[in-house]
Every structure is written in C-alpha cells, then in structure tokens.
Write an enzyme that holds these catalytic residues in place. Structure first.
Site, PDB file in Angstrom:
ATOM      1  N   GLY A 153      -6.829   7.807  35.098  1.00 57.47           N
ATOM      2  CA  GLY A 153      -5.459   7.654  34.644  1.00 57.47           C
ATOM      3  C   GLY A 153      -4.991   6.216  34.775  1.00 57.47           C
ATOM      4  O   GLY A 153      -5.625   5.384  35.428  1.00 57.47           O
ATOM      5  N   CYS A 154      -3.858   5.924  34.159  1.00 60.06           N
ATOM      6  CA  CYS A 154      -3.349   4.551  34.142  1.00 60.06           C
ATOM      7  C   CYS A 154      -2.869   4.102  35.519  1.00 60.06           C
ATOM      8  O   CYS A 154      -3.265   3.037  36.014  1.00 60.06           O
ATOM      9  CB  CYS A 154      -2.242   4.411  33.101  1.00 60.06           C
ATOM     10  SG  CYS A 154      -0.941   5.661  33.209  1.00 60.06           S
ATOM     11  N   TYR A 155      -2.024   4.896  36.163  1.00 57.96           N
ATOM     12  CA  TYR A 155      -1.566   4.536  37.506  1.00 57.96           C
ATOM     13  C   TYR A 155      -2.722   4.458  38.506  1.00 57.96           C
ATOM     14  O   TYR A 155      -2.778   3.517  39.313  1.00 57.96           O
ATOM     15  CB  TYR A 155      -0.528   5.539  38.004  1.00 57.96           C
ATOM     16  CG  TYR A 155       0.832   5.475  37.357  1.00 57.96           C
ATOM     17  CD1 TYR A 155       1.604   4.311  37.391  1.00 57.96           C
ATOM     18  CD2 TYR A 155       1.380   6.595  36.740  1.00 57.96           C
ATOM     19  CE1 TYR A 155       2.871   4.269  36.824  1.00 57.96           C
ATOM     20  CE2 TYR A 155       2.644   6.566  36.171  1.00 57.96           C
ATOM     21  CZ  TYR A 155       3.390   5.402  36.218  1.00 57.96           C
ATOM     22  OH  TYR A 155       4.645   5.371  35.664  1.00 57.96           O
TER      23      TYR A 155
END
Length: 326
Positions: free
Chosen positions: A154-156
C-alpha cells in the site's frame, strides 16, 4: 520482450501503470481491461486521460474469452482492482501460470486470519496466499524475483516502511507514531462527496482503525500508531514519523543505518533537511529527511512519495523489472 495485461486500467493507478509499461522498451502491453459492467469499456484510455494521448489502446471488457487470451498471450498480469476482485483474479491467473502483480490488499498478509477483520472477507485461496510475497522493492528483491505472486504494498506502508525498516535494530519497543497525509487520488477515481473539491480539507480519517496499520506493523515486526489524513491536493504522501531510539544511539548510528539505501537509486536520504510533496509528485522516488534529538532519544523522520507512483504503479513496475531480471 515480456507481455503484460493490465486489469483495472481505467482507474488512476491502472492508467499510471499503463503509461510506465508502455514506455518500457523491455515490455509490451497485451491489453487493457475493465469489468464487463464498466461504463468505460470500449473507450480509449486517451479519451479518459488526454495526457496519455500517445497510448492508442481501448479498454476491453474482461470476459471469459479475454481471460483466456491473456493466459495464451501474456507473461504477467497487473491487477489494479479492488481487493474483492483481485482475490479471485489473482488466484485464477496465478494458477494458470502467469506472474501476478496485485496492487490491492488481497494478498499482503500471510496470515489469513487478518482478512476478515481488515478487509471483510475470508481468504479462500490458502495455497496461493502461501506463495505470495510482499513487493517492497528495495527490501524483498530475492523473493520478488523468485515468486509469481507479488502483493504490491500500500501507499502509506511504502512511505512508512521505507523510513522505518533501516532503524529497526536501533528503536526501543515504544510504538513509532506515524502521521501521514495523502492527496485525494488515494481515494480513487469514483466520485464521492467527501473527496470532491469543495468538500476536501485537511482531516484525519481511519483513526486507530486503518487497514494499513497492521500492514505496516506486520512488515516492521513492531506495532505502530498510525493516523492517516486526507489533504486538499491531488497526489503525494508525506509521512512524519516520531521514533524513540535505544539509549546510546548516536547520529552516526542512524546515518550508518540509512546507508542501506546508498545502492537504491530511487531512495534519497537527507540529514536535517526535510522533503515536501512537490519534490516527488510524478516521480518514482522516495525522499527521506531526518533529525535526531540525542538528549531525549527521539528521531523525527519524514518520508515523501507520490501515492500513485512509488505508492502503487511505479513500485509495481519495479517489481516487474526485478521479477523478469532486467
């Protein structure tokens, strides 16, 4: 030259990964696909995104015949689809012999018991899940090269883990505190009131309950306090992280730990200098900036990425390059 099929190509991430693969002279696009009931089927990618006017490809519905054509013609498939869709498609294409690069969260946890709590489904493909590797490109190179089932982070988690993993042996057991702000493209292309221009303001969301918290904790091997925020800008993530270091840790120790990225061209580390979102937008880079208070033993590190690039599409592209060894 490897042939890549892209499913979910009409979304922000799907379009972005299409542009990266189209520009790579070692790859070719087998086809662009959307769901059979998508309003975008039959349209060209350029009609949805004029910035990609150089990509003269249409979005085909993912019929059973299309799936079989992908198996016959492609070497790999990129899934830029919701986790509920990727769950089944990833297993189907993996079992058909293709390399799968899944941008959803459907295969990020090795522990199947995590999925009902965080994603709302029972994982029904344990044999495929057992083969899945976490595609954090700078850290899992050998596993990405060896496996045909790659779960792109994921991005985070990408922003947070890139900052924290080098520090793992220097940290106390105190929970790192991660405050991260993302642009509205992180919410996807579908129209929603709370992400419309007139409604967006800087605000926390998913407090003490965001599914990226256990993803970060699992890959770090330590629990964290993670608070995401929605920012009033299109793209990019800035994560500001506070970490308590073990007694006796020096600035030199921290600098030495971050030397792990000296051979990583997409990660740049700065001491006493901090990145801003504009530094990374439309790039595959991660910029880290840190400062240490030796008196109190606290480190603050900021991590900036483009959520659609390093946080999704360009990391998938990295994983493709690692897997196919070029």
């Amino acid at each position: 030259m490897k042939s890549i099929a892209i499913i979910g190509a009409s979304g922000y991430t799907g379009a972005q990964v299409t542009s990266l693969i189209q520009a790579d002279d070692q790859l070719k696009i087998q086809g662009l696909y959307v769901s059979e009931n998508s309003l975008d089927k039959g349209k060209t990618l350029a009609s949805l995104y004029p910035v990609y006017s150089h990509i003269d490809l249409s979005l085909a519905p993912l019929t059973e015949q299309a799936k079989q054509a992908i198996v016959n013609e492609a070497d790999a498939v990129v899934l830029a689809t919701d986790h509920g869709v990727s769950l089944h498609l990833a297993a189907w294409f993996y079992q058909a012999g293709l390399a799968v690069f899944d941008l959803s969260g459907a295969y990020r946890f090795a522990d199947s018991e995590q999925y009902p709590k965080w994603y709302g489904f029972e994982h029904i493909y344990p044999e495929v899940l057992a083969e899945a590797v976490y595609g954090l490109a700078e850290w899992n190179t050998e596993a990405i090269a060896a496996s045909k089932m790659i779960a792109v982070p994921g991005c985070y988690p990408t922003a947070s883990l890139t900052a924290l993993k080098p520090l793992k042996d220097l940290m106390t057991d105190s929970l790192p505190v991660i405050n991260a702000v993302s642009g509205v493209t992180g919410a996807g292309r579908k129209a929603q009131l709370h992400t419309s221009f007139c409604e967006v303001s800087l605000t926390p969301y998913g407090v003490l309950g965001h599914r990226h918290q256990p993803e970060i904790a699992t890959q770090l091997g330590q629990q964290v306090i993670f608070t995401p925020h929605l920012g009033n800008f299109k793209r990019g993530i800035l994560a500001t992280i506070t970490v308590q270091m073990k007694p006796g840790v020096s600035e030199a120790d921290i600098a030495k730990a971050y030397e792990v990225y000296e051979s990583a061209p997409l990660v740049n580390v700065y001491h006493n200098q901090f990145p801003k979102v504009d530094d990374v937008v439309h790039t595959p880079n991660c910029l880290l900036g840190w400062k240490y208070d030796p008196l109190n033993g606290y480190l603050v590190v900021a991590s900036a990425i483009d959520n659609l690039m390093k946080g999704a599409a360009s990391q998938a592209h990295q994983c493709i390059k690692i897997h196919f060894n070029y």
